[in-house]
Design an enzyme around this catalytic site. Structure first.
Site, mmCIF file in Angstrom:
data_model
loop_
_atom_site.group_PDB
_atom_site.id
_atom_site.type_symbol
_atom_site.label_atom_id
_atom_site.label_comp_id
_atom_site.label_asym_id
_atom_site.label_seq_id
_atom_site.Cartn_x
_atom_site.Cartn_y
_atom_site.Cartn_z
ATOM 1 N N GLU A 39 -4.175 2.198 0.160
ATOM 2 C CA GLU A 39 -3.212 1.596 -0.764
ATOM 3 C C GLU A 39 -3.507 0.104 -0.824
ATOM 4 O OE1 GLU A 39 -1.312 3.177 -2.653
ATOM 5 O OE2 GLU A 39 -1.170 5.164 -1.746
ATOM 6 N N CYS B 164 2.414 -5.861 -3.712
ATOM 7 C CA CYS B 164 1.146 -5.351 -4.244
ATOM 8 C C CYS B 164 1.255 -4.907 -5.694
ATOM 9 C CB CYS B 164 0.620 -4.211 -3.379
ATOM 10 S SG CYS B 164 1.730 -2.796 -3.267
#
Length: 459
Positions: free
Chosen positions: A210, A244
């Site tokens: 991720e 993110c």
């Protein structure tokens, strides 16, 4: 054998006791975890404030509340998730039944980042526990107060051979990623993700990565500018931009650029007041290394600042900053910003905006503000991205029914809700064939059997 290696083999040994395969055991561990998180709530909130300056409302919503919700869903749905599935069997395998059994991988490694240092440990851990694995957790060394709380919470809740926390920095991480885990789950930067991926490949360990990237926001000429400004500011400046999936830059239609900048500036004052540094609702940069990286980007864009731009090294504070007249070759457009600086670029046609995004690595998220259904469908169908939202930012993460993960340079694999369980689950297939009947068509000698074989495969 060093201490980390010993902990790894102890975890493998615990998995081999078969305890974790018991569904009631897994549900009980999830229940214990939920209770522990609730009892540690004040400690978690204090640590998040100390490390990142997170307001307790933001911290609870993005770190604690969402984690507790995930545990509740996993406990409720676990029986259904773990069911062995009976699937159709082709006629040529008669008399046979076919099954898919859900089984844990074994001992898994979870490496978490600093930006959501609590939630990004426990969201994958919930999936690992639900799937029946043992786990070793490596929290971020950049948020040491949160890491210490996590270690205390885990140590008081679980057998150390079942769930273990390894604190430390690069040296400890290097040791961990070269061990033959059964699965590795990494959240962090693309550069470190590549290192983890390469190390895992030495032992052929499956991974979820991720990562991040430059997630764009498109604002077209039909957008509701007031709504867009509020939702973009929320998505970009929550956690001081250290998210993110935060909007990394805006692509706005040239006809509404000035209106958008005015609205964004107004929204920032409404959110954080006239003196943003004094706002209790605005966070801080995690450490001086990242602070200096961001101020360097600011210094390279002094002529582009239309809002903000102030900073304070002692507090690791960087004011929410808007940049205008940015071009694709500007320094700010060469790397993921991961901070409270928002470049604004213009486009003349949707074709131009789509082409601009196509020319760059596939983003983790993409956001579009538009009232034009045709434009919406074009963006959804023509652009590849991990996940996103139409007329909002960030909030796709809040739906546990949606998979979350990257594509291309922004990552591989997915999790959240059942997808977390699936990530840490091996689907083992097998057949059960009766010993009472046997056609013999597939067995030698084959003389005279060709037409029967062809007939089987026609059905």
């Amino acid at each position: 054998m060093n201490i980390i290696e010993q902990k790894f083999y102890d975890s493998k040994a615990f998995f081999n006791t078969q305890q974790t395969k018991d569904i009631s055991f897994r549900k009980e561990q999830l229940k214990k975890l939920s209770k522990a998180i609730k009892s540690y709530e004040s400690d978690i909130l204090e640590a998040l404030y100390t490390d990142l300056g997170k307001n307790k409302v933001e911290a609870y919503a993005t770190e604690i509340g969402i984690t507790l919700k995930s545990i509740k869903i996993a406990r409720k749905e676990l029986k259904n998730w773990t069911k062995t599935k009976n699937v159709d069997t082709p006629l040529y395998l008669f008399p046979t039944k076919s099954y898919i059994k859900k089984e844990p991988y074994g001992t898994v490694l979870i490496i978490a980042p600093f930006n959501y240092p609590f939630q990004l440990v426990f969201e994958p851990l919930i999936g690992a526990i639900a799937a029946g694995n043992t786990a070793i957790i490596k929290p971020s060394e950049l948020t040491p107060n949160v890491a210490r709380v996590i270690k205390r919470l885990i140590n008081e809740t679980f057998d150390a051979n079942y769930i273990e926390v390894i604190e430390g920095g690069i040296e400890e991480t290097q040791t961990l990623i070269h061990l033959p885990f059964d699965y590795v789950f990494f959240t962090g930067s693309e550069n470190v993700g590549k290192i983890v991926y390469q190390a895992a490949s030495e032992n052929l360990v499956p991974v979820t990565l991720e990562m991040g990237g430059k997630s764009p926001v498109i604002v077209d000429e039909t957008a509701n500018i007031k709504v867009a400004s509020e939702r973009i500011c929320f998505g970009k400046f929550t956690n001081a931009g250290q998210t993110c999936v935060a909007p990394d830059y805006i692509l706005v239609h040239e006809s509404v650029k000035d209106d958008l900048i005015t609205a964004l500036s107004k929204t920032l004052r409404e959110f954080y007041g006239q003196n943003i540094q004094q706002s209790p609702d605005y966070g801080r940069i995690v450490n001086l290394k990242h602070y200096h990286r961001l101020t360097s980007l600011l210094n390279s864009a002094q002529m582009n600042i239309v809002f903000g731009g102030h900073s304070d090294e002692d507090e690791r504070y960087i004011e929410p900053t808007l940049l205008d007249h940015v071009t694709s070759d500007s320094a700010i457009m060469q790397e993921e910003i991961f901070g409270p600086i928002l470049p604004i670029l213009t486009y003349q046609s949707l074709d131009e905006a789509i082409a601009f995004i196509h020319q760059r690595p596939k983003p983790l998220s993409l956001y579009l503000f538009s009232e034009d259904e045709n434009a919406t469908q074009r963006v959804i169908n023509e652009l590849s991205f991990g996940g996103g939202a139409i007329n909002d930012t960030l909030m796709h993460l809040a739906n546990p029914k949606l998979p979350f993960g990257g594509v291309g340079a922004s990552g591989m694999g997915r999790y959240h809700g059942k997808y977390s369980f699936d990530t840490f689950t091996h689907e083992k297939s097998y057949i059960f064939k009766s010993t009472r009947l046997e056609s013999g068509v597939h067995l030698p000698p084959y003389k005279g059997k060709f037409k029967y074989i062809k007939a089987f495969f026609k059905n």
